[in-house]
Scaffold this active site. Sequence first.
Site, mmCIF file in Angstrom:
data_model
loop_
_atom_site.group_PDB
_atom_site.id
_atom_site.type_symbol
_atom_site.label_atom_id
_atom_site.label_comp_id
_atom_site.label_asym_id
_atom_site.label_seq_id
_atom_site.Cartn_x
_atom_site.Cartn_y
_atom_site.Cartn_z
ATOM 1 N N HIS A 320 8.734 -74.704 79.797
ATOM 2 C CA HIS A 320 7.304 -74.530 79.592
ATOM 3 C C HIS A 320 6.862 -74.931 78.190
ATOM 4 O O HIS A 320 5.687 -75.286 77.999
ATOM 5 C CB HIS A 320 6.903 -73.074 79.857
ATOM 6 N N GLY A 321 7.744 -74.868 77.224
ATOM 7 C CA GLY A 321 7.324 -75.252 75.886
ATOM 8 C C GLY A 321 8.464 -75.221 74.890
ATOM 9 O O GLY A 321 9.422 -74.467 75.036
#
Length: 471
Positions: A320-321
Amino acid sequence: MLFNSLEFFLLLIITLLLYWQSSSLYWRQNILLISSFIFYASWSTPYLILFLLLIVIAYFLGLKISQRNQQRWLSASVIFFLSILAIFKYTNFGLALIQNVVKSLGIDIPISPLVIQLPLGISFIVFEFIAYLVDVRRQTTSSEKSLRLFTLFIMLFPHLIAGPICRSNQLIPQLKIKIPFNFHQFTGGIVLLMAGLLLKVGIADGIAPFVDSVFSSSQEVERGSILLGTLGFGVQVFCDFWGYSTMAVGAAQLFGIDIPINFNLPYLATSLREFWRRWHITLSTWLRDYLYIPLGGSRQGNWQTARNLMITMGLCGLWHGAGINFIIWGLLHGFYLVLERGCIHLFKPIKKSFGGKAIGLIWVPFGWLITIGFVSVTWIFFRAKTIEDSFSMLGTLFNPTSAIDLKSAPTSFYILLLAFICLHIPLSKLIDLMQTDKISINWRIVAAGWLLVLSIVMSAGESVQFIYFEF
């Protein structure tokens, strides 16, 4: 080109007119392909060229794996595509980690972050490449012989930027047949588009300003604002991504193409395991099929199962990041899943002794409260800018000596929260009904019209980029 922009709807209308006017399957495929190129080129023409190059590489790797059926080709392919993702997404994160490690040893080496723009959709497309190649190796799907069709499978614009993540055996067979026009399906697609638009511009974008104000000054905000901002972000990210996914399903349905749904009332889940079966469904099933099960799943004992859950969710967070915040968010979910699994085994004898229904009456509200509380609190790590901001907000939120003032949010924020509570279950049921013929065409048109009116009335008035475009 945002899904909630006039440019997107103009491209969609022109593509639909050309697509359904064409009597040739070959030209229908080409029309979709050209529109997909235009859609992505509106973001970045250089990255479109990069994507096309990666598609060609994946296509030939699929042919190679199917001919030789060799594990080493698959391993090399997975390493290659993950390396591409890592270069664009994790280079600066890796450099920062190296700098911090070296600094802890007493050596200060200034490392400037590189200017790297993340190509839109790279995370989703890499996962689709890997799923395709693994399925070819497992012989659960055949390698696609047509480069043009394989390109269309990857580039089909409704799901190109942020999913849903499609499997080749779901989508490619539909692209190979001349689908007859179905007015029920077409009007259902319009309803889905309008429902997704309402979720995005009517709820998510309206909640965003207050949420942004809380998280932009996270170390100075009082307890009540943090509580409301955290709950607000949970609604915002859900409506934003659910809205995008619903619009993607609806846009594909206008062309007679079915792609998988991505959400199924996750905030009604009574366990975290159930939450992940309902939230971002195509990512959850991807992680299960291509990471958790290959690691051994739950077949090798409790300790190995715990390890596999922690690895899977930790990597889910990293996907996600590129940040410690996301890794902590994923690991917290992994730890909770391990704990939850242990509790389920622990209470099995009690459930048998007292009866499943009796325990269920107690567990359902308690399980829902605990699950949603955990999910909401961990959203802080997902949304906060830094790890320091996350712990500062948590410290304030759980400070028993601090008063909770719930008057800091504007009235519009409370109205939108109430609208979400009232609308999200009926909207979910309506979306499910659009996959069937149980509602007449007239009622579909009426529903689409009312959803459009609500979207306009509730609109924040400013187009905001979809949250998952960042990933």
